[in-house]
Design a protein around this motif. Structure first.
Motif, PDB file in Angstrom:
ATOM      1  N   GLN A   1       0.797  -1.101  -0.027  1.00 44.76           N
ATOM      2  CA  GLN A   1      -0.008  -0.090   0.135  1.00 44.76           C
ATOM      3  C   GLN A   1       0.747   1.277   0.038  1.00 44.76           C
ATOM      4  N   LEU A   2       2.082   1.416   0.498  1.00 46.19           N
ATOM      5  CA  LEU A   2       2.765   2.265   0.577  1.00 46.19           C
ATOM      6  C   LEU A   2       3.497   2.748  -0.973  1.00 46.19           C
ATOM      7  N   CYS A   3       3.667   1.554  -1.501  1.00 50.57           N
ATOM      8  CA  CYS A   3       4.184   1.823  -3.047  1.00 50.57           C
ATOM      9  C   CYS A   3       3.011   2.181  -3.717  1.00 50.57           C
ATOM     10  N   GLU A   4       1.592   1.854  -3.683  1.00 51.72           N
ATOM     11  CA  GLU A   4       0.645   2.238  -4.362  1.00 51.72           C
ATOM     12  C   GLU A   4       0.481   3.596  -4.044  1.00 51.72           C
ATOM     13  N   SER A   5       0.617   4.228  -2.807  1.00 53.83           N
ATOM     14  CA  SER A   5       0.397   5.599  -2.741  1.00 53.83           C
ATOM     15  C   SER A   5       1.844   6.390  -3.107  1.00 53.83           C
ATOM     16  N   ILE A   6       2.876   5.973  -3.162  1.00 53.87           N
ATOM     17  CA  ILE A   6       4.135   6.576  -4.110  1.00 53.87           C
ATOM     18  C   ILE A   6       3.746   6.844  -5.529  1.00 53.87           C
TER      19      ILE A   6
ATOM     20  N   GLN B   1       3.552   3.147 -18.401  1.00 49.32           N
ATOM     21  CA  GLN B   1       4.806   3.441 -18.623  1.00 49.32           C
ATOM     22  C   GLN B   1       5.912   2.917 -17.624  1.00 49.32           C
ATOM     23  N   ILE B   2       5.669   3.068 -16.262  1.00 46.67           N
ATOM     24  CA  ILE B   2       6.252   2.656 -14.940  1.00 46.67           C
ATOM     25  C   ILE B   2       5.502   1.889 -14.197  1.00 46.67           C
ATOM     26  N   SER B   3       5.776   0.857 -13.549  1.00 48.67           N
ATOM     27  CA  SER B   3       5.136  -0.069 -12.668  1.00 48.67           C
ATOM     28  C   SER B   3       5.936  -0.157 -11.230  1.00 48.67           C
ATOM     29  N   ILE B   4       5.443  -0.482 -10.326  1.00 47.06           N
ATOM     30  CA  ILE B   4       6.024  -0.883  -9.034  1.00 47.06           C
ATOM     31  C   ILE B   4       5.587  -2.047  -8.448  1.00 47.06           C
ATOM     32  N   GLU B   5       6.439  -3.215  -8.380  1.00 46.71           N
ATOM     33  CA  GLU B   5       5.848  -4.508  -7.769  1.00 46.71           C
ATOM     34  C   GLU B   5       6.690  -4.735  -6.590  1.00 46.71           C
TER      35      GLU B   5
ATOM     36  N   GLY C   1       9.365   1.324   5.670  1.00 45.69           N
ATOM     37  CA  GLY C   1       8.770   2.281   4.776  1.00 45.69           C
ATOM     38  C   GLY C   1       9.558   3.501   4.331  1.00 45.69           C
ATOM     39  N   LEU C   2      10.185   4.132   5.345  1.00 44.43           N
ATOM     40  CA  LEU C   2      11.030   5.399   4.871  1.00 44.43           C
ATOM     41  C   LEU C   2      12.107   5.156   4.000  1.00 44.43           C
ATOM     42  N   VAL C   3      12.847   3.996   4.177  1.00 45.98           N
ATOM     43  CA  VAL C   3      13.996   3.476   3.107  1.00 45.98           C
ATOM     44  C   VAL C   3      13.115   3.167   1.778  1.00 45.98           C
ATOM     45  N   VAL C   4      12.235   2.509   1.870  1.00 41.03           N
ATOM     46  CA  VAL C   4      11.379   2.131   0.470  1.00 41.03           C
ATOM     47  C   VAL C   4      11.123   3.397  -0.291  1.00 41.03           C
ATOM     48  N   THR C   5      10.711   4.393   0.457  1.00 36.72           N
ATOM     49  CA  THR C   5      10.041   5.664   0.029  1.00 36.72           C
ATOM     50  C   THR C   5      11.395   6.511  -0.624  1.00 36.72           C
ATOM     51  N   GLU C   6      12.368   6.431  -0.071  1.00 36.86           N
ATOM     52  CA  GLU C   6      13.505   7.226  -0.590  1.00 36.86           C
ATOM     53  C   GLU C   6      14.045   6.647  -1.736  1.00 36.86           C
ATOM     54  N   LEU C   7      14.284   5.297  -1.724  1.00 39.53           N
ATOM     55  CA  LEU C   7      14.601   4.472  -2.730  1.00 39.53           C
ATOM     56  C   LEU C   7      13.847   4.430  -4.177  1.00 39.53           C
ATOM     57  N   VAL C   8      12.539   4.143  -3.921  1.00 39.02           N
ATOM     58  CA  VAL C   8      11.490   4.087  -4.920  1.00 39.02           C
ATOM     59  C   VAL C   8      11.468   5.841  -5.570  1.00 39.02           C
ATOM     60  N   ILE C   9      11.368   6.709  -4.744  1.00 38.11           N
ATOM     61  CA  ILE C   9      11.384   8.038  -5.346  1.00 38.11           C
ATOM     62  C   ILE C   9      12.635   8.499  -6.116  1.00 38.11           C
ATOM     63  N   ASN C  10      13.779   7.775  -5.450  1.00 42.86           N
ATOM     64  CA  ASN C  10      15.172   8.095  -6.258  1.00 42.86           C
ATOM     65  C   ASN C  10      15.107   7.196  -7.721  1.00 42.86           C
TER      66      ASN C  10
ATOM     67  N   GLY D   1       9.674   1.130 -17.792  1.00 45.13           N
ATOM     68  CA  GLY D   1      10.312   0.118 -16.803  1.00 45.13           C
ATOM     69  C   GLY D   1       9.577  -0.008 -15.590  1.00 45.13           C
ATOM     70  N   LYS D   2      10.242  -0.861 -14.803  1.00 49.05           N
ATOM     71  CA  LYS D   2       9.475  -1.186 -13.549  1.00 49.05           C
ATOM     72  C   LYS D   2      10.527  -1.274 -12.346  1.00 49.05           C
ATOM     73  N   ILE D   3       9.889  -1.060 -11.187  1.00 45.11           N
ATOM     74  CA  ILE D   3      10.670  -1.136  -9.968  1.00 45.11           C
ATOM     75  C   ILE D   3      10.231  -2.111  -9.015  1.00 45.11           C
ATOM     76  N   ALA D   4      11.238  -2.978  -8.466  1.00 48.19           N
ATOM     77  CA  ALA D   4      10.587  -4.024  -7.694  1.00 48.19           C
ATOM     78  C   ALA D   4      11.312  -3.863  -6.409  1.00 48.19           C
ATOM     79  N   VAL D   5      10.501  -3.751  -5.380  1.00 47.45           N
ATOM     80  CA  VAL D   5      10.550  -3.839  -3.849  1.00 47.45           C
ATOM     81  C   VAL D   5      10.543  -5.200  -3.439  1.00 47.45           C
ATOM     82  N   ASP D   6      11.626  -5.653  -2.593  1.00 47.12           N
ATOM     83  CA  ASP D   6      11.692  -7.345  -2.184  1.00 47.12           C
ATOM     84  C   ASP D   6      11.927  -7.508  -1.063  1.00 47.12           C
ATOM     85  N   TYR D   7      11.035  -7.748   0.070  1.00 49.29           N
ATOM     86  CA  TYR D   7      11.594  -8.098   1.576  1.00 49.29           C
ATOM     87  C   TYR D   7      11.577  -9.438   1.510  1.00 49.29           C
TER      88      TYR D   7
END
Length: 352
Positions: A215-220, A230-234, A251-260, A272-278
């Motif tokens: 949900q955090l990445c959906e908000s970003i 054009q750009i997606s986040i998974e 959450g703050l780390v993901v926010t900074e890295l996804v925004i970057n 392109g695509k951004i992938a967040v993996d925990y």
């Protein structure tokens, strides 16, 4: 004709009478018809009953009839018949003008041998003060929870107001550089607001990592991606809960890295695509944010760390994690790793 009572049985009965009568706890000994044979002084004192008149009265007739509780009488009758045993039966004793007391009663059938009538031993505990204390504690915990959630909602709402002001300011300024800084600030504030909303609806102690990051990445993405084709986040994540304070840092780390990644990885309308993996294995965990964009720009001379880099480094230090930047071929991968054991690396979790 009843069998004669043995000397041993008579001795046992006399001993029981002496023990009950001298007990410092509210105790009663009843016959098979639930009439009082002997009562402890503690019982008479606790419930304002004259010890001179209590012997011979049935249990239901004690006081002003407040002990005549149908369910309790049925349980005592069944216990006297050997069909039941009352254990920790909790009930309210209501006495006019004296308030209601919460009592716990235990009843046990006694037998002294051949020729003796069954006896009921009743032990009564007053747990009123304990129940009041429990309720007060539950009420305090509930009030604290409500106040904390209300505070979190207010903080999230305030952050959204601040973000709106920043966005309005970005539209008014002439400098493209200032406009970029204001938009970055807007995105960060919106992401922190999303974190606050997640914490407001989550458990006070634990947060589900997968739904939280998703949900955090959906908000970003909603605030920064104009074309989602054009750009997606998974997001992929292990199924687990973490402490609320750890979830905030993640959450703050993901926010900074996804925004970057959104700012630098896909220039000139690149798809392109951004992938967040925990991932997690035992006490070890890793968090990575990768993209398939243009990759790390290699420029001569030392590079100066930006605000986002400094934030990520500081948060990683708080979580005792190391930060690694690598080539994702194509794109860039930034990984935070927390290792406490020599176990094998965590396996990749399925997409949520």
């Amino acid at each position: 004709m009843p069998s004669p009572v043995s000397p041993d049985a008579e001795l046992g009965l006399n001993l029981a009478l002496a023990v009950v009568g001298s007990s410092h706890a509210p105790v009663l000994l009843l016959d098979e018809n639930r009439a009082v044979i002997v009562a402890s002084d503690a019982f008479c004192a606790a419930f304002d009953i004259d010890p001179k008149t209590i012997v011979g009265k049935t249990f239901a007739d004690l006081g002003n009839g407040e002990w005549a509780i149908p369910q309790l009488q049925s349980l005592l009758k069944a216990t006297a018949s050997g069909l039941a045993e009352v254990k920790n039966y909790e009930f309210d004793l209501k006495r006019p003008g004296l308030g209601t007391r919460c009592l716990v009663l235990n009843a046990h059938k006694l037998s002294y041998g051949v020729g003796t009538e069954p006896r009921l031993l009743l032990a009564i505990s007053d747990v009123t003060d304990a129940r009041i204390a429990e309720k007060m504690n539950d009420d305090l915990v509930h009030d604290k929870s409500v106040l904390l959630q209300e505070l979190q909602h207010r903080v999230a709402n305030s952050l959204q107001i601040i973000a709106s002001v920043l966005l309005q300011s970005a539209r008014k300024v002439q400098s493209e550089e200032v406009r970029g800084h204001l938009r970055d600030a807007h995105s960060r504030v919106m992401s922190v607001a999303a974190i606050q909303r997640q914490l407001a609806v989550a458990s006070l102690d634990k947060v589900d990592v997968g739904p939280y990051l998703h949900q955090l990445c959906e908000s970003i993405g909603a605030s920064m991606i104009h074309d989602h084709e054009q750009i997606s986040i998974e997001v992929t994540s292990a199924r687990e809960q973490v402490q609320a304070n750890i979830s905030v840092s993640l959450g703050l780390v993901v926010t900074e890295l996804v925004i970057n990644a959104l700012k630098h990885a896909f220039p000139d309308g690149r798809h392109g695509k951004i992938a967040v993996d925990y991932m997690r294995s035992g006490a070890d965990w890793s968090l990575s944010v990768s993209d398939d964009g243009i990759g790390i720009t290699k420029q001569p001379g030392p590079s100066k760390a930006g605000l986002g880099t400094n934030i990520v480094q500081a948060l990683a230090k708080q979580m005792d994690a190391s930060v690694t930047v690598s080539d994702a071929d194509p794109g860039t991968r930034v990984t935070l790793a927390h290792h406490l054991s020599a176990d094998t690396p965590p396996k990749r979790a399925p997409a949520i």
